[in-house]
Every structure is written in C-alpha cells, then in structure tokens.
Write a protein that holds these residues in place. Sequence first.
Motif, short mmCIF file in Angstrom:
data_model
loop_
_atom_site.label_atom_id
_atom_site.label_comp_id
_atom_site.label_asym_id
_atom_site.label_seq_id
_atom_site.Cartn_x
_atom_site.Cartn_y
_atom_site.Cartn_z
N ASN A 131 -13.94 -5.00 18.96
CA ASN A 131 -13.60 -3.58 18.87
C ASN A 131 -12.10 -3.39 19.07
N ALA A 132 -11.54 -4.12 20.04
CA ALA A 132 -10.09 -4.03 20.25
C ALA A 132 -9.33 -4.50 19.02
N LEU A 133 -9.78 -5.62 18.43
CA LEU A 133 -9.14 -6.09 17.20
C LEU A 133 -9.20 -5.02 16.12
N SER A 134 -10.37 -4.38 15.95
CA SER A 134 -10.53 -3.40 14.89
C SER A 134 -9.65 -2.18 15.09
N LEU A 135 -9.18 -1.97 16.34
CA LEU A 135 -8.25 -0.88 16.65
C LEU A 135 -6.81 -1.38 16.72
N ASN A 136 -6.60 -2.64 16.30
CA ASN A 136 -5.27 -3.26 16.32
C ASN A 136 -4.71 -3.31 17.74
N ILE A 175 -6.75 -15.34 4.23
CA ILE A 175 -6.51 -14.28 3.24
C ILE A 175 -5.39 -13.37 3.73
N PHE A 176 -5.36 -13.12 5.04
CA PHE A 176 -4.23 -12.43 5.68
C PHE A 176 -3.43 -13.46 6.45
N SER A 177 -2.13 -13.29 6.47
CA SER A 177 -1.27 -14.25 7.16
C SER A 177 -1.25 -14.03 8.66
N SER A 178 -1.68 -12.82 9.11
CA SER A 178 -1.62 -12.49 10.53
C SER A 178 -2.50 -11.27 10.79
N PRO A 179 -2.87 -11.03 12.06
CA PRO A 179 -3.59 -9.79 12.38
C PRO A 179 -2.78 -8.55 12.00
N GLU A 180 -1.47 -8.63 12.14
CA GLU A 180 -0.63 -7.47 11.79
C GLU A 180 -0.80 -7.10 10.31
N GLU A 181 -0.87 -8.11 9.45
CA GLU A 181 -1.07 -7.83 8.03
C GLU A 181 -2.47 -7.26 7.78
N ALA A 182 -3.47 -7.80 8.50
CA ALA A 182 -4.85 -7.36 8.28
C ALA A 182 -5.06 -5.90 8.65
N ALA A 184 -14.93 -7.18 12.09
CA ALA A 184 -15.37 -8.57 11.91
C ALA A 184 -15.00 -9.09 10.53
N ALA A 185 -15.13 -8.22 9.50
CA ALA A 185 -14.75 -8.63 8.15
C ALA A 185 -13.26 -8.93 8.06
N LEU A 186 -12.44 -8.06 8.64
CA LEU A 186 -10.99 -8.28 8.61
C LEU A 186 -10.62 -9.52 9.44
N GLY A 187 -11.36 -9.73 10.55
CA GLY A 187 -11.15 -10.95 11.33
C GLY A 187 -11.40 -12.19 10.51
N ALA A 188 -12.45 -12.14 9.66
CA ALA A 188 -12.73 -13.27 8.78
C ALA A 188 -11.60 -13.46 7.77
N GLY A 189 -10.99 -12.36 7.33
CA GLY A 189 -9.84 -12.47 6.43
C GLY A 189 -8.67 -13.18 7.07
N ILE A 190 -8.50 -12.94 8.38
CA ILE A 190 -7.44 -13.64 9.12
C ILE A 190 -7.80 -15.12 9.26
N GLY A 191 -9.05 -15.37 9.67
CA GLY A 191 -9.47 -16.75 9.93
C GLY A 191 -9.50 -17.63 8.71
N SER A 192 -9.72 -17.04 7.55
CA SER A 192 -9.76 -17.83 6.32
C SER A 192 -8.42 -17.86 5.58
#
Length: 494
Positions: free
Chosen positions: A246-251, A451-458, A441-449
């Motif tokens: 939840n914290a990740l999803s709120l950046n 697709i995004f270079s960083s959480p900031e980009e996601a 969680a979906a955006l987290g997967a984008g970071i982990g795979s």
Amino acid sequence: MLLLGIDIGTSSVKVSVVDAATQTAVAAAQYPDTESPIKSVQPGWAEQSPDMWWEQAQQAIQRCHTSGKYNPADIATIGIAYQMHGLVLVDKDQQVLRDSIIWCDSRAVQIGDKAFDEIGHGVCLSHFLNSPGNFTAAKLAWVKQNEPEVYNMIDKIMLPGDYIAMKLTGEVTTSASALSEGIFFDFLNNRLSETIINYFGFSPELFPEIRPVFAGHGNLLPSVAEQLGLKQGIPVAYKAGDQPNNALSLNVLKPGEVAATAGTSGVIYGVSDQLTYDPQSRVNTFAHVNYTEAQRRMGVLLCINGTGSLNRWVKSIFGSAISYGQMNDIAKQAPAGSDGLRVLPFGNGAERMLNNKLIGVHFHHIDLNLHQQPHLFRAVQEGIACAFRYGLDIMRENGMNPTLIRAGKANLFLSDLFTEAFVNATGVPVELYQNDGSVGAALGAGIGSGIFSSPEEAFSQIKSIQTIQPSTSVYEPVYQEWKALLERQLAVEQ
C-alpha cells in the motif's frame, strides 16, 4: 505492455490489469462478491484456507479477462500483494498441510512473549526490531508444540504471497521483507535469524530461498498459463505484504513519508532509514519493499486490528439493509462527538499497540433516550479515528512525526466523516489518492521485471485527488475522554 497485480486480502482477492505506459488500470475484478469467512474454532483463533485464496485468485483473474478490455496474451509480468503475517505450511509435494493461521489470530501471544523474555529484550529488539509477539515465528512454534504430526510433515513454511507465487510458478521463494514480518530476519547480520531458529528448534531447511522483493520469483507454469489464459513463462517479479505494498502504491518510499489505510484493519506506515524499534513492540518495524543492506529502508507499522471489521459488524447488526454510503450519510445526522457516545474498537484479536491485550469492543455512555442509529454509526467511526490518534502518538514517541499522511480513497476513507475525524483527531493533513493494492502490485511487477527503471518511474504519474486539512479542535476533548476510557479498561485487563 500490460502488468497483472493480485492482492490477496482477508475479505476477498482483487486483481488489476495495468497499462505500463499510463500506469493506470484497464480492468479490475474482485472475487468473491461477499466477504470471505474467517474460521474461529476457539476464541482468539483466526484461520483461512490457502486453497481458498488460490481459487479466488483464479476466479478474479478470469473475471478480469471477461471484461474484454485487453488481450490476456499481452500481460508481461505478475505482482502479488498479500495479507501479512499468515503462516502457510506445505509438504514436499507442495500440498497445504493445514489452514493458514492468519494475521489476527491470537493463540501464539504467550509463546512469543516467553521467547521475548528468554532470548532477551535487548537481543530481540536490536536484531529483529520487534518482540516475537504474535507473529509468524510464534505461530510456527505453536504448530510445533500442538500439532507435531503436522510439523513433522512440513517441507517449506511461507507467507500467503509466497504460496500464491508457488501455485503460479512451482517455485518457493521469499524475501527479507517477508521474513522480517514473520520475525525470522536478523537485521544486524542481514540474514535468516539463527537466534530464532535455534530458540524454537526450527530447521533452516524449512525456509525458502531469499530473493529481493523486486526480482524474479519464478515463471508461470505452462499448465497454469493455459488454465488462466496467460502467456506461459512470464515472471512473477514482485511480492510484498499488503501494508508495504500500500505504501508503494502511494509512492511512499523515502524516509519521513507516511501512508495510511483503513480496511479490515487500520494501519499507519512510515518509512525510516534507521533500525528503529519501540521498546514495548507496540509499533513494529519491518523491511520495506526497497530495503537493501546498503540502503536500509524500514517500514514502521502501527496496526489496529478492528477498524473496517468493526464498521462491517455494526452495519450487519444495525444496518444490514443499507449500503456503506447510506450508513455514512446517516452517521452525519449525529453531531461531532456523538452526544457523548464512545466506542473502543478493539474486538478483532490481540492488539499489538495495547501490548497484545485482548480487550474487546466497548460502548460507553449509551443513553437509551438520546442515542439512535446515527449516533452509533458516527461513534464507531470516531472511536476508530481516536484509536489511530493513540497509535500515532506511540509512533511520535519513537521519532516518527508525520506532517502529511497519504491514503487511498477507499474503505473507511470513502467516508468524509471518518476522514475529517481522522485528520482532526491526529492533527495531520491527509492527501487522498485513487490507489489500489492490486494496481500497486502490478506496478511493482513492472519494477521487478525491468519494465520500469525505478520506483520513481513507475509512479511518475501519480497525483493526489484531495487534501484534507485539520479544521477544528472539537475532537481533542473527545479523544482525551476516549483515552481515559481506554486506560481504565487496560487497567482492568492487567
């Protein structure tokens, strides 16, 4: 490119399919439509079937597909968020051995308290940042003591998200974040805790391979891909507990940033760069999603078990024929302070912030000639807001002093009344976002795979939809009276 997020909640499973380019959901679904049951065969016990979670996840994914808004073959990666602290046990054939002992189960409190005393408070707090308390390690010790025939069949222990990833990929992995929420992780040595393992007599072989949160946790099995209409071999590239997610999803990723949620339970979650702990373990510190040994990012978590669960209970007893929106409108008919009606919202298991006491829900000062349905509905939400203030003051004692709290406009934060009570009771502004755990969680997967270079980009396109500032002091005397009632009840529980 599309990303799939799965959120394994206590009440239901939510999935979202997210367009990586826009960082927004193109489709979402939930299963089931009604709230999932919690098995409680003895007072203080709480269990759910991991097989139920897996069935619900499959149903929710299929529901999402039926929207027709995307091509399932375009989904490139999967992320998982999950209810924290649950214990899942599987044998060598990856079959579940018993129902999961979930987060709000209280049976292991005495086991954890004894471990805290015998290992030593200083050792536990400096190495684990918590007391073993009522967390996953103590729950596993309970199984070892009380169900030896089950314990002896265990091949791997895991958290709920680890189990869903195993069902998708056939691989069993975990992370420092997951181990820390179970009190299995040694922060000073940055590894699985030998102290906990040796104290309880656990075999190190019971624990999965440790990987980063943002990393490959296996690839989708061909049989599962066919069943779910997905492309075989796509990675599960992110797994995190629901509150770090939840914290990740709120950046909320940097020291000093704070998130809140008020679903089944209520949480304030702040990020620190220090190995901080509360001497009484009333608030708890875990590894955040972006924790590394080189750059420590800790999640300091206050949890109130009975927030949305109390609101649901009151609705089912006193307003079953109305919606939550109607319930909130009815609550507004009562004045701030609910004409003296006070509620202690602690009826969903042992409360960590109350030193793992089970004090139950209490209604105070009911006047049969005055208090009506609006007072009851309002007093419940005000009581929950006061519980948040009480917990936030504990966080302040431990150096967490938020000037802004981010929250998703969901669950209790859909209620203007609750949001205003929260802001005015705590004295901290709230910034609301259209966030969702499965989207996170979906955006987290984008970071982990990658697709995004960083959480900031996601999360570059995240924007707040509303900011609520403190506007009245009316809740200060309400809170002080509420606090006195709580302290009186805690004295009774000594």
